[in-house]
Design a protein around this motif. Sequence first.
Motif, mmCIF file in Angstrom:
data_model
loop_
_atom_site.group_PDB
_atom_site.id
_atom_site.type_symbol
_atom_site.label_atom_id
_atom_site.label_comp_id
_atom_site.label_asym_id
_atom_site.label_seq_id
_atom_site.Cartn_x
_atom_site.Cartn_y
_atom_site.Cartn_z
ATOM 1 N N THR A 20 1.020 -1.261 -0.232
ATOM 2 C CA THR A 20 -0.006 0.112 -0.350
ATOM 3 C C THR A 20 1.062 1.360 -0.107
ATOM 4 O O THR A 20 2.215 1.018 0.853
ATOM 5 C CB THR A 20 -0.985 0.092 1.172
ATOM 6 N N GLU A 22 0.298 3.847 1.788
ATOM 7 C CA GLU A 22 0.364 4.357 2.972
ATOM 8 C C GLU A 22 1.381 3.386 3.579
ATOM 9 O O GLU A 22 2.597 4.555 4.356
ATOM 10 C CB GLU A 22 -0.662 4.517 3.959
ATOM 11 N N GLU A 23 1.829 2.608 3.454
ATOM 12 C CA GLU A 23 3.103 1.739 4.628
ATOM 13 C C GLU A 23 3.996 1.697 3.337
ATOM 14 O O GLU A 23 5.883 1.522 3.902
ATOM 15 C CB GLU A 23 2.231 0.105 4.232
ATOM 16 N N TYR A 26 3.630 7.382 2.042
ATOM 17 C CA TYR A 26 2.538 8.322 0.894
ATOM 18 C C TYR A 26 1.943 8.052 1.773
ATOM 19 O O TYR A 26 0.815 7.573 1.549
ATOM 20 C CB TYR A 26 3.008 7.894 -0.400
ATOM 21 N N LEU A 27 1.414 9.780 1.158
ATOM 22 C CA LEU A 27 0.195 10.002 1.517
ATOM 23 C C LEU A 27 -1.049 9.853 -0.054
ATOM 24 O O LEU A 27 -0.885 11.189 -1.021
ATOM 25 C CB LEU A 27 -0.153 11.804 1.987
ATOM 26 N N HIS A 28 -1.994 9.937 -0.324
ATOM 27 C CA HIS A 28 -2.521 9.675 -1.516
ATOM 28 C C HIS A 28 -3.059 10.715 -1.451
ATOM 29 O O HIS A 28 -5.149 10.224 -1.117
ATOM 30 C CB HIS A 28 -3.405 8.676 -2.186
ATOM 31 N N GLU A 49 4.371 15.124 9.563
ATOM 32 C CA GLU A 49 2.606 15.389 7.980
ATOM 33 C C GLU A 49 1.888 16.914 7.946
ATOM 34 O O GLU A 49 1.077 17.138 7.180
ATOM 35 C CB GLU A 49 2.090 14.022 7.904
#
Length: 338
Positions: A20, A22-23, A26-28, A49
């Motif tokens: 993923t 996030e893992e 990265y913020l999507h 963040e």
Amino acid sequence: MLLLGMERPATAQVLPGRRTLEEFGYLHLVVLFGKDSVDVLVQSKKGEEKLRKPLLLWCQGSLPTPLVLVDSLGPFRVFPFATRLGADSLVAGCHLAIIGKPGIPLIADLKELDANGSFVDKKTRIPPLAYCQRNYVDYYVRRNTAVLRYLKKQPWVESRNVTVGGHSAGTTITAHLAAVPGLVNRAVYLSGNPLGRMLSIIADDRQEEAAGDTVVVRQAFKWWREVVADPTRTDCTPGDDNRSTYGFSTPPITVLLQTKVPVFIGYGTRDKAVLSDDFLRLETMRLHKTNFAFHSYLGREHNFFRLKADGKPSYDDDYWPVVGRDFLRWAGLLPPVR
């Protein structure tokens, strides 16, 4: 697409079944642009963040390449200059953002891509239709402008401290964004050709001509004649169509010279576009432009690798961290030394 010499994030680790964004740190975000849903990845120092910081938007280069590439060892870094995510990170002083290519997945295993790192049908070598329909300069400029305006409204972004940057084909988009009044505060232009893509293609072809291929240059000029005769033609075939080629080959030097914000111009002295970048430097001097900072990297090629005696890049000599420090320091985005 170069993977050799590219660094992996320090935290990169792939566990079975875990892939993923996030893992991977990265913020999507999904930003609406007309009828399109635009994918944006944001990378921040862990724990910061939501901290209000400057923003650096990086414009992706050519090819229909996913942003996050992984293999059995984990993901490769998305930003060529982001070496670590710890306290001494090059990106601790800002948030980083990058926009995915239209119609291309954000994450992919290298086994799913072709030898160039492109997401295409392996039999036809054709990318997805959504990519073909949008892979041209005007679309990218309008889309990235909309994304930047969205990001500048976020509480974690210092809206008056926004940098846009790009490498290779991404510099054309960067040049246009930098010329939009009030959109960004500075721009980073790395390994671009201010006289357009076709001149870089001709430069490559001239080297083949010198090696004995007397046809390739004539074919390039014939192709360009066909492009300018029908510059809006759009199709989905291997390689770029007329609309994309025409847009990226229209010399961005005109747009660059209109910019009012500070611009960092970086390029290797062994890059095929070096004379065009030197010409831009001469023009800024002739026109008394004071908002340009030129940095030439001796003996470095298009991706800032040093060339070996046989003329091939030395992939174990990654110079991106040095280039990254140079333009981040110039932009004031390096965190203060404690």
